[in-house]
Design a protein around this motif. Structure first.
Motif, PDB file in Angstrom:
ATOM      1  N   ALA A 103       0.819  -1.203   0.000  1.00 12.52           N
ATOM      2  CA  ALA A 103       0.000   0.000   0.000  1.00 12.52           C
ATOM      3  C   ALA A 103       0.859   1.263   0.000  1.00 12.52           C
ATOM      4  O   ALA A 103       1.988   1.273   0.507  1.00 12.52           O
ATOM      5  CB  ALA A 103      -0.922   0.008   1.224  1.00 12.52           C
ATOM      6  N   THR A 104       0.320   2.324  -0.566  1.00 15.47           N
ATOM      7  CA  THR A 104       0.987   3.630  -0.533  1.00 15.47           C
ATOM      8  C   THR A 104       0.671   4.302   0.797  1.00 15.47           C
ATOM      9  O   THR A 104      -0.490   4.598   1.094  1.00 15.47           O
ATOM     10  CB  THR A 104       0.503   4.519  -1.691  1.00 15.47           C
ATOM     11  OG1 THR A 104       0.811   3.870  -2.931  1.00 15.47           O
ATOM     12  CG2 THR A 104       1.184   5.874  -1.651  1.00 15.47           C
ATOM     13  N   LEU A 105       1.686   4.525   1.601  1.00 16.86           N
ATOM     14  CA  LEU A 105       1.503   5.016   2.964  1.00 16.86           C
ATOM     15  C   LEU A 105       1.559   6.542   3.003  1.00 16.86           C
ATOM     16  O   LEU A 105       2.404   7.155   2.356  1.00 16.86           O
ATOM     17  CB  LEU A 105       2.595   4.451   3.870  1.00 16.86           C
ATOM     18  CG  LEU A 105       2.722   2.930   3.864  1.00 16.86           C
ATOM     19  CD1 LEU A 105       4.001   2.508   4.569  1.00 16.86           C
ATOM     20  CD2 LEU A 105       1.509   2.286   4.518  1.00 16.86           C
ATOM     21  N   VAL A 106       0.655   7.138   3.775  1.00 10.49           N
ATOM     22  CA  VAL A 106       0.615   8.592   3.906  1.00 10.49           C
ATOM     23  C   VAL A 106       0.769   8.948   5.385  1.00 10.49           C
ATOM     24  O   VAL A 106      -0.170   8.783   6.174  1.00 10.49           O
ATOM     25  CB  VAL A 106      -0.701   9.178   3.368  1.00 10.49           C
ATOM     26  CG1 VAL A 106      -0.685  10.698   3.489  1.00 10.49           C
ATOM     27  CG2 VAL A 106      -0.928   8.758   1.925  1.00 10.49           C
ATOM     28  N   PRO A 107       1.925   9.409   5.808  1.00 10.64           N
ATOM     29  CA  PRO A 107       2.109   9.786   7.217  1.00 10.64           C
ATOM     30  C   PRO A 107       1.449  11.125   7.510  1.00 10.64           C
ATOM     31  O   PRO A 107       1.375  11.990   6.625  1.00 10.64           O
ATOM     32  CB  PRO A 107       3.635   9.879   7.357  1.00 10.64           C
ATOM     33  CG  PRO A 107       4.111  10.213   5.994  1.00 10.64           C
ATOM     34  CD  PRO A 107       3.171   9.546   5.034  1.00 10.64           C
ATOM     35  N   PRO A 108       0.981  11.319   8.736  1.00 11.26           N
ATOM     36  CA  PRO A 108       0.347  12.595   9.079  1.00 11.26           C
ATOM     37  C   PRO A 108       1.345  13.708   9.346  1.00 11.26           C
ATOM     38  O   PRO A 108       0.989  14.888   9.299  1.00 11.26           O
ATOM     39  CB  PRO A 108      -0.446  12.260  10.349  1.00 11.26           C
ATOM     40  CG  PRO A 108       0.322  11.129  10.969  1.00 11.26           C
ATOM     41  CD  PRO A 108       0.883  10.328   9.832  1.00 11.26           C
ATOM     42  N   VAL A 109       2.584  13.328   9.665  1.00 11.19           N
ATOM     43  CA  VAL A 109       3.659  14.290   9.923  1.00 11.19           C
ATOM     44  C   VAL A 109       4.941  13.700   9.351  1.00 11.19           C
ATOM     45  O   VAL A 109       4.968  12.531   8.958  1.00 11.19           O
ATOM     46  CB  VAL A 109       3.834  14.564  11.438  1.00 11.19           C
ATOM     47  CG1 VAL A 109       2.569  15.140  12.045  1.00 11.19           C
ATOM     48  CG2 VAL A 109       4.264  13.301  12.181  1.00 11.19           C
ATOM     49  N   ALA A 110       6.008  14.493   9.334  1.00 14.04           N
ATOM     50  CA  ALA A 110       7.316  13.964   8.951  1.00 14.04           C
ATOM     51  C   ALA A 110       7.778  13.025  10.062  1.00 14.04           C
ATOM     52  O   ALA A 110       8.095  13.468  11.173  1.00 14.04           O
ATOM     53  CB  ALA A 110       8.305  15.103   8.742  1.00 14.04           C
ATOM     54  N   LEU A 111       7.776  11.729   9.789  1.00 13.41           N
ATOM     55  CA  LEU A 111       7.945  10.744  10.845  1.00 13.41           C
ATOM     56  C   LEU A 111       9.349  10.696  11.426  1.00 13.41           C
ATOM     57  O   LEU A 111       9.520  10.570  12.653  1.00 13.41           O
ATOM     58  CB  LEU A 111       7.542   9.358  10.329  1.00 13.41           C
ATOM     59  CG  LEU A 111       6.055   9.178  10.025  1.00 13.41           C
ATOM     60  CD1 LEU A 111       5.804   7.803   9.406  1.00 13.41           C
ATOM     61  CD2 LEU A 111       5.213   9.343  11.292  1.00 13.41           C
TER      62      LEU A 111
END
Length: 235
Positions: A103-111
């Motif tokens: 899956a293409t992952l979308v983080p909510p912040v710069a991890l």
């Protein structure tokens, strides 16, 4: 003054989907593709699969009470199996794991800066997800953050699944921290109830489908996303 000592937190255990990765941005679109593939061109079966996991095909979104949000991979596979005569839940679970790993992952912040900042403060970090452990490792590696964690467990790691507190307590033992000194960060009531049962500090984030009003009664604090953890620990 190091305020992590004042609030007593020495370790943080993260949920994965909806916490480290934005749930809707990552999984809503992915689910449409998976459901369509499982249906094999049968529109009635496609509708049944979507209904089984409370997914709206017209809007491309999971309902807030979808069993996918907090359920394990095996639980979701069992629901799909009821709609797919001739296919067994374990085989479907493997197919879901394979699809999820890509899956293409979308983080909510710069991890990396976020997690690195917490590590630099001396906190031990872990991940406990109701997804499969192999998928969790794949996602963390893809996001370039696998090295930040001292512990990674999934629903198939031998500790059980949330809201059972056992996998949370396994993290406490692994890092040598008292449960009361650990914050469990998640986006669902399953996460928060597991934290309470384990004697940990329940921290909610709003990067999953659940809204503030649903999470607040079960949380010590509700944050917009994990980027606000440092500000909570060290205001």
């Amino acid at each position: 003054m190091d305020l992590s000592a004042r609030v007593g937190i020495s370790a943080i255990l993260f949920d994965k989907d909806g916490t480290l990765f934005d749930f809707r941005a990552t999984w809503d679109g992915w689910a449409r593709e998976v459901i369509t593939e499982l249906a094999g061109g049968d529109e009635g079966r496609r509708a049944a699969l979507a209904d089984a996991v409370r997914y709206d095909l017209s809007t491309g979104r999971f309902a807030a009470d979808s069993p996918v949000i907090a359920g394990s991979n095996d639980e979701v596979a069992a629901l799909f199996a009821e709609c797919l005569p001739g296919r067994e839940a374990p085989e479907i679970a493997r197919a879901l794991s394979d699809a999820a790993a890509a899956a293409t992952l979308v983080p909510p912040v710069a991890l990396a800066p976020c997690l690195g900042g917490l590590r630099d403060r001396g906190l031990r970090l872990g991940v406990m997800t109701n997804d499969a452990e192999a998928v969790a490792h794949a996602h963390l590696a893809t996001a370039g953050i696998g090295g930040f964690f001292d512990f990674v467990a999934g629903c198939d790691s031998g500790f059980g699944a949330k809201p059972d507190p056992a996998p949370l307590l396994a993290f406490a033992e692994a890092v040598g921290a008292a449960p009361g000194a650990i914050a469990m960060v998640g986006d669902s009531t399953h996460d928060l109830l597991a934290a309470a049962a384990a004697g940990m500090v329940p921290v909610a984030v709003l990067t999953g489908p659940a809204e503030h009003a649903e999470l607040a009664p079960h949380a010590a604090v509700v944050l917009p996303d994990i980027g606000h953890l440092e500000g909570w620990l060290w205001p």
